[in-house]
Design a protein around this motif. Sequence first.
Motif, PDB file in Angstrom:
ATOM      1  N   THR A  59       0.895  -1.136  -0.006  1.00  0.00           N
ATOM      2  CA  THR A  59       0.069  -0.036  -0.078  1.00  0.00           C
ATOM      3  C   THR A  59       0.715   1.193   0.014  1.00  0.00           C
ATOM      4  OG1 THR A  59      -0.210   0.087   2.489  1.00  0.00           O
ATOM      5  CG2 THR A  59      -1.776  -1.134   1.338  1.00  0.00           C
ATOM      6  N   ALA A  60       0.480   2.498  -0.021  1.00  0.00           N
ATOM      7  CA  ALA A  60       0.852   3.725  -0.369  1.00  0.00           C
ATOM      8  C   ALA A  60       1.757   3.993   1.084  1.00  0.00           C
ATOM      9  CB  ALA A  60       0.158   4.705  -0.837  1.00  0.00           C
ATOM     10  N   ASP A  61       1.214   3.586   2.430  1.00  0.00           N
ATOM     11  CA  ASP A  61       1.774   3.812   3.281  1.00  0.00           C
ATOM     12  C   ASP A  61       2.987   3.127   3.858  1.00  0.00           C
ATOM     13  OD1 ASP A  61      -0.164   6.166   3.613  1.00  0.00           O
ATOM     14  OD2 ASP A  61      -1.515   4.974   4.893  1.00  0.00           O
ATOM     15  N   GLN A  62       3.056   2.093   3.202  1.00  0.00           N
ATOM     16  CA  GLN A  62       4.234   1.045   3.565  1.00  0.00           C
ATOM     17  C   GLN A  62       5.602   1.713   3.229  1.00  0.00           C
ATOM     18  OE1 GLN A  62       3.133  -2.773   1.911  1.00  0.00           O
ATOM     19  NE2 GLN A  62       2.328  -3.465   3.911  1.00  0.00           N
ATOM     20  N   GLY A  63       6.625   1.470   3.971  1.00  0.00           N
ATOM     21  CA  GLY A  63       7.747   1.941   3.310  1.00  0.00           C
ATOM     22  C   GLY A  63       8.171   3.420   3.995  1.00  0.00           C
ATOM     23  N   LYS A  64       7.061   4.372   4.207  1.00  0.00           N
ATOM     24  CA  LYS A  64       7.226   5.574   4.779  1.00  0.00           C
ATOM     25  C   LYS A  64       7.709   6.031   6.205  1.00  0.00           C
ATOM     26  CE  LYS A  64       4.254   7.925   1.629  1.00  0.00           C
ATOM     27  NZ  LYS A  64       2.956   8.538   1.432  1.00  0.00           N
ATOM     28  N   PRO A  65       8.540   6.650   6.464  1.00  0.00           N
ATOM     29  CA  PRO A  65       8.876   6.807   8.120  1.00  0.00           C
ATOM     30  C   PRO A  65       7.540   7.307   8.787  1.00  0.00           C
ATOM     31  CG  PRO A  65       9.747   8.688   6.797  1.00  0.00           C
ATOM     32  CD  PRO A  65       9.128   7.698   5.791  1.00  0.00           C
ATOM     33  N   PRO A  66       7.481   7.126   9.883  1.00  0.00           N
ATOM     34  CA  PRO A  66       6.407   7.572  11.015  1.00  0.00           C
ATOM     35  C   PRO A  66       6.025   8.788  10.703  1.00  0.00           C
ATOM     36  CG  PRO A  66       8.022   6.603  12.347  1.00  0.00           C
ATOM     37  CD  PRO A  66       8.426   6.543  11.020  1.00  0.00           C
ATOM     38  N   ALA A  67       4.955   9.438  10.885  1.00  0.00           N
ATOM     39  CA  ALA A  67       4.458  10.776  10.779  1.00  0.00           C
ATOM     40  C   ALA A  67       5.137  11.517  11.972  1.00  0.00           C
ATOM     41  CB  ALA A  67       2.893  10.986  10.722  1.00  0.00           C
ATOM     42  N   LYS A  68       5.695  13.101  11.696  1.00  0.00           N
ATOM     43  CA  LYS A  68       5.955  13.728  12.838  1.00  0.00           C
ATOM     44  C   LYS A  68       4.871  13.715  13.988  1.00  0.00           C
ATOM     45  CE  LYS A  68       9.480  16.093  10.179  1.00  0.00           C
ATOM     46  NZ  LYS A  68       9.906  17.320   9.865  1.00  0.00           N
ATOM     47  N   LYS A  69       5.252  13.839  15.259  1.00  0.00           N
ATOM     48  CA  LYS A  69       4.266  14.023  16.218  1.00  0.00           C
ATOM     49  C   LYS A  69       4.288  15.777  16.148  1.00  0.00           C
ATOM     50  CE  LYS A  69       5.331  10.197  19.033  1.00  0.00           C
ATOM     51  NZ  LYS A  69       5.474   9.972  20.685  1.00  0.00           N
ATOM     52  N   THR A  70       2.890  16.185  16.527  1.00  0.00           N
ATOM     53  CA  THR A  70       2.458  17.464  16.555  1.00  0.00           C
ATOM     54  C   THR A  70       2.897  17.860  17.941  1.00  0.00           C
ATOM     55  OG1 THR A  70       0.281  17.139  17.106  1.00  0.00           O
ATOM     56  CG2 THR A  70       0.754  17.467  14.842  1.00  0.00           C
ATOM     57  N   ALA A  71       3.218  19.176  18.033  1.00  0.00           N
ATOM     58  CA  ALA A  71       3.475  19.869  19.465  1.00  0.00           C
ATOM     59  C   ALA A  71       2.314  19.989  20.212  1.00  0.00           C
ATOM     60  CB  ALA A  71       4.428  21.025  19.065  1.00  0.00           C
ATOM     61  N   ALA A  72       2.383  20.147  21.352  1.00  0.00           N
ATOM     62  CA  ALA A  72       1.112  20.385  22.251  1.00  0.00           C
ATOM     63  C   ALA A  72       0.955  21.948  22.260  1.00  0.00           C
ATOM     64  CB  ALA A  72       1.607  19.850  23.708  1.00  0.00           C
ATOM     65  N   LYS A  73      -0.622  21.906  22.250  1.00  0.00           N
ATOM     66  CA  LYS A  73      -0.798  23.316  22.271  1.00  0.00           C
ATOM     67  C   LYS A  73      -0.434  23.832  23.494  1.00  0.00           C
ATOM     68  CE  LYS A  73      -5.104  22.673  19.282  1.00  0.00           C
ATOM     69  NZ  LYS A  73      -6.580  22.769  19.234  1.00  0.00           N
ATOM     70  N   LYS A  74      -0.318  25.505  23.101  1.00  0.00           N
ATOM     71  CA  LYS A  74       0.190  26.241  24.255  1.00  0.00           C
ATOM     72  C   LYS A  74      -0.934  26.773  24.730  1.00  0.00           C
ATOM     73  CE  LYS A  74       4.818  26.929  22.562  1.00  0.00           C
ATOM     74  NZ  LYS A  74       5.970  28.004  22.185  1.00  0.00           N
ATOM     75  N   THR A  75      -1.126  27.103  25.901  1.00  0.00           N
ATOM     76  CA  THR A  75      -2.402  27.844  26.648  1.00  0.00           C
ATOM     77  C   THR A  75      -2.052  29.242  26.565  1.00  0.00           C
ATOM     78  OG1 THR A  75      -1.606  27.782  28.726  1.00  0.00           O
ATOM     79  CG2 THR A  75      -2.565  26.069  28.131  1.00  0.00           C
ATOM     80  N   ALA A  76      -3.133  30.133  26.238  1.00  0.00           N
ATOM     81  CA  ALA A  76      -2.887  31.757  26.235  1.00  0.00           C
ATOM     82  C   ALA A  76      -2.413  32.182  27.503  1.00  0.00           C
ATOM     83  CB  ALA A  76      -4.434  32.118  25.779  1.00  0.00           C
ATOM     84  N   ALA A  77      -1.544  33.217  27.228  1.00  0.00           N
ATOM     85  CA  ALA A  77      -1.083  33.791  28.448  1.00  0.00           C
ATOM     86  C   ALA A  77      -2.360  34.608  29.130  1.00  0.00           C
ATOM     87  CB  ALA A  77      -0.112  34.769  28.094  1.00  0.00           C
ATOM     88  N   ALA A  78      -2.021  34.924  30.564  1.00  0.00           N
ATOM     89  CA  ALA A  78      -3.121  35.840  31.109  1.00  0.00           C
ATOM     90  C   ALA A  78      -3.175  37.149  30.599  1.00  0.00           C
ATOM     91  CB  ALA A  78      -2.527  35.775  32.536  1.00  0.00           C
ATOM     92  N   PRO A  79      -4.350  37.855  30.483  1.00  0.00           N
ATOM     93  CA  PRO A  79      -4.537  39.229  30.033  1.00  0.00           C
ATOM     94  C   PRO A  79      -3.741  40.062  30.686  1.00  0.00           C
ATOM     95  CG  PRO A  79      -6.710  38.358  31.059  1.00  0.00           C
ATOM     96  CD  PRO A  79      -5.559  37.129  31.008  1.00  0.00           C
ATOM     97  N   PRO A  80      -3.305  41.100  30.160  1.00  0.00           N
ATOM     98  CA  PRO A  80      -2.436  42.002  31.014  1.00  0.00           C
ATOM     99  C   PRO A  80      -3.397  42.788  31.999  1.00  0.00           C
ATOM    100  CG  PRO A  80      -2.928  42.959  28.917  1.00  0.00           C
ATOM    101  CD  PRO A  80      -3.513  41.487  28.710  1.00  0.00           C
ATOM    102  N   ALA A  81      -2.609  43.226  32.998  1.00  0.00           N
ATOM    103  CA  ALA A  81      -3.602  43.790  34.219  1.00  0.00           C
ATOM    104  C   ALA A  81      -3.997  45.186  33.743  1.00  0.00           C
ATOM    105  CB  ALA A  81      -2.754  44.063  35.452  1.00  0.00           C
ATOM    106  N   PRO A  82      -4.996  45.587  34.144  1.00  0.00           N
ATOM    107  CA  PRO A  82      -5.351  47.167  33.853  1.00  0.00           C
ATOM    108  C   PRO A  82      -4.428  48.044  34.322  1.00  0.00           C
ATOM    109  CG  PRO A  82      -6.919  46.090  35.560  1.00  0.00           C
ATOM    110  CD  PRO A  82      -6.153  45.145  35.038  1.00  0.00           C
ATOM    111  N   SER A  83      -4.426  49.021  33.495  1.00  0.00           N
ATOM    112  CA  SER A  83      -3.336  50.121  33.717  1.00  0.00           C
ATOM    113  C   SER A  83      -4.011  51.193  35.050  1.00  0.00           C
ATOM    114  CB  SER A  83      -2.927  50.940  32.761  1.00  0.00           C
ATOM    115  OG  SER A  83      -3.688  51.524  31.946  1.00  0.00           O
ATOM    116  N   THR A  84      -3.085  51.558  35.969  1.00  0.00           N
ATOM    117  CA  THR A  84      -3.845  52.455  36.836  1.00  0.00           C
ATOM    118  C   THR A  84      -3.446  53.905  36.516  1.00  0.00           C
ATOM    119  OG1 THR A  84      -1.836  52.010  38.221  1.00  0.00           O
ATOM    120  CG2 THR A  84      -3.929  50.891  38.588  1.00  0.00           C
ATOM    121  N   GLU A  85      -3.001  54.451  35.402  1.00  0.00           N
ATOM    122  CA  GLU A  85      -2.456  55.523  35.012  1.00  0.00           C
ATOM    123  C   GLU A  85      -3.755  56.368  34.893  1.00  0.00           C
ATOM    124  OE1 GLU A  85       0.585  56.032  31.987  1.00  0.00           O
ATOM    125  OE2 GLU A  85       1.595  54.080  32.858  1.00  0.00           O
TER     126      GLU A  85
END
Length: 85
Positions: A59-85
């Motif tokens: 079959t077409a898949d035989q002989g191919k190297p295994p697929a690369k693993k995908t990187a884990a998703k990164k969580t979003a950074a916390a929103p910036p604190a409101p400025s007090t200026e």
Amino acid sequence: MASNDNMVAALLRERAVYESRGKTDRVQQVDEQLEHYGYTPEPDETDGPQGRTATPQQTADQGKPPAKKTAAKKTAAAPPAPSTE
């Protein structure tokens, strides 16, 4: 004729159970009933399962190297604190 087909199908299932349990006397009784209903086994049915008839194809898949693993998703950074200026 359809009722005979149903009866033959039921008898074949019953025969398979008796055969798997080694009850040869019951298998013989079921064979007599199958003959009564006009059933004759095909030549290849009595030989059991058959092996492979052709060589396996690549079959077409035989002989191919295994697929690369995908990187884990990164969580979003916390929103910036409101400025007090």
